[in-house]
Scaffold this motif. Structure first.
Motif: not given
Length: 490
Positions: A190-209
């Motif tokens: 469940a934590v992995v799923a939540w982390r992925f959705m958080e990852l998908a919603r980052y606004y800047t490229l630097h934060e995402f990478e």
């Protein structure tokens, strides 16, 4: 004997009443075969009472029903002032003939359902999805502004790419998160799923990478699944080429499927009646919401409340003017100490929240308050008079919100009031082959790949040991009248 007769009489009366109730429900919902025979007449009347409505029926080589498409004129006209994001999903029908009920919907700026088109297909395959989107294209033309959101059904993805080549197609990150969690090992899924959705919603490229690199280290198997089976531009906000605003899941269209859960067991015409009446109710309810606010409120409640919550903090946020003509400002965030660049004319901020959401972030609102407070000086571009509601996209204005619902949706009148030409009355459809299934009728749909069915809370049954409890628990007994050890005298 009299008691037995009384019970028998009550049982017979109850059975008679139950049969009468079932008969009344069948009459109310209509006969399945008659629904197909009267379908052309029904659709003719639907188009008569709702101008601009588009309907289409497709038959197979034997003249049997195959596909149905309906787009209400009021919905298509209202979509012109809506965000161009279309959510698509399908759910199985339970009326004995099989097939799926398909919805294509938008979401109004205050997060309400806004159905665009719906239909009945024989299944989710390349031919059926292609036909549905070709019909949708007749009322909503292809455009680079259009974004589709759906689960990762391969037939659906192929059909969108072929019929709407200019559009962009994003995958529902909730459905994808369920797949990701199933590929995670030695961790809390469940934590992995939540982390992925958080990852998908980052606004800047630097934060995402940065976050994606951390995700790779912590969940290597889930990272491997993403790299081998997905493309970042279909789920990551920073890579998505289209404008999808704050919409990144198709869960809202799935809630529509749930709203018509019972109606999926009806015959075809009663099913359509139920859907159209519900859409009409939604239009009436949301029309009242759109005009119920103050005349001075020019933004939808969702955005108005968001900006209201930011207002106090924005007033205390330091702002420095960089270009008085282009209205560029440097805003220092008091939380992280970072400096962000805001352009009020372009409606952008280097934090990218303003760019994606299309309404002001904290920094954009702080720059606007500075713009209002500082008096006009020589060189300032004061011919640009920015009003408060103009900070946001027009799609969030209450004026356009009300325009989306200004037309009324009417249900088809009673059959006795139909005025159908004779050549349409003569058109009849042969019902598709009825399904013959053994066992109990299935009500809940099968979960798609990666989804989990919520576990039911089963009541634990008492242990059954058939009198041999002494083998498991020694010589103890729960009966106080018996000795704990049979060898001991009473």
């Amino acid at each position: 004997m009299d008691l037995i007769k009384l019970k028998l009489g009550v049982s017979v009366s109850y059975s008679t009443a139950l049969r009468g109730k079932n008969l009344a429900m069948r009459e109310l919902r209509g006969n399945s075969e008659d629904s197909y025979k009267m379908l052309y007449s029904y659709l003719h009347m639907l188009e008569q009472v709702n101008s601009g409505t588009t309907t289409k029926v497709e038959l197979d080589e034997a003249g049997k029903f195959k596909y149905l498409f309906i787009a209400l004129g009021a919905c298509i006209e209202g979509f012109k002032v809506m965000r161009k994001v279309i959510l698509v999903d399908a759910t199985f029908l339970k009326n004995g003939y099989g097939g799926v009920l398909v919805f294509a919907k938008a979401q109004d700026p205050n997060r309400h359902h806004y159905p665009l088109a719906f239909g009945v297909l024989d299944g989710e395959n390349n031919a059926s999805w292609t036909w549905f989107f070709e019909m949708l294209k007749t009322v909503i033309p292809d455009s680079s502004e259009i974004v589709f959101m759906s689960d990762r059904n391969q037939s659906l993805i192929t059909a969108v790419a072929n019929v709407y080549p200019q559009s962009h197609h994003g995958h529902c990150i909730w459905h994808l998160a369920q797949n990701v969690r199933n590929h995670a090992c030695n961790t809390i899924k469940a934590v992995v799923a939540w982390r992925f959705m958080e990852l998908a919603r980052y606004y800047t490229l630097h934060e995402f990478e940065s976050a994606y690199a951390s995700f790779k280290v912590r969940y290597p198997s889930a990272f491997k699944y993403l790299e081998e089976n997905t493309k970042r531009e279909t789920w990551a906000r920073v890579y998505f080429p289209g404008c999808r605003y704050n919409l990144d899941t198709s869960n809202s269209v799935e809630s529509m499927n749930s709203a018509f859960r019972d109606a999926r067991r009806y015959a075809l015409i009663p099913l359509l009646d139920t859907i159209i009446k519900k859409i009409s109710d939604w239009f009436n309810e949301h029309r009242k919401d759109a005009v119920s606010g103050s005349i001075d409120t020019k933004l939808v409640p969702l955005v108005e409340i968001h900006l209201h919550n930011l207002w106090g903090k924005a007033e205390k946020t330091p702002v420095r003017e960089l270009n008085s003509y282009d209205l560029e400002y440097e805003v220092t965030d008091t939380d992280d100490g970072k400096v962000y660049l805001v352009n009020l004319i372009a409606k952008t901020c280097s934090c990218k929240v303003y760019d994606y959401e299309k309404y002001p972030c904290l920094h954009g609102l702080a720059a606007y308050l500075y713009f209002l407070e500082v008096p006009a000086v020589h060189g300032r571009r004061r011919e640009v008079n920015i009003e408060y509601h103009q900070l946001s996209s027009q799609y969030y204005w209450t004026e356009l919100w009300a325009m989306a619902y200004y037309r009324t949706i009417y249900s088809v009148p009673d059959k006795s009031e139909w005025n159908v030409p004779d050549h349409i009355k003569l058109l009849q459809i042969i019902p598709p082959k009825k399904l013959t299934r053994k066992g109990r009728k299935k009500v809940n749909r099968n979960p798609s790949v990666g989804e989990r069915r919520k576990r039911t809370q089963n009541v634990r049954r008492p242990r059954t040991n058939f009198g041999f409890s002494w083998l498991l628990f020694g010589m103890r007994t729960n009966n106080p009248s018996e000795p704990n050890n049979p060898s001991e005298p009473n």
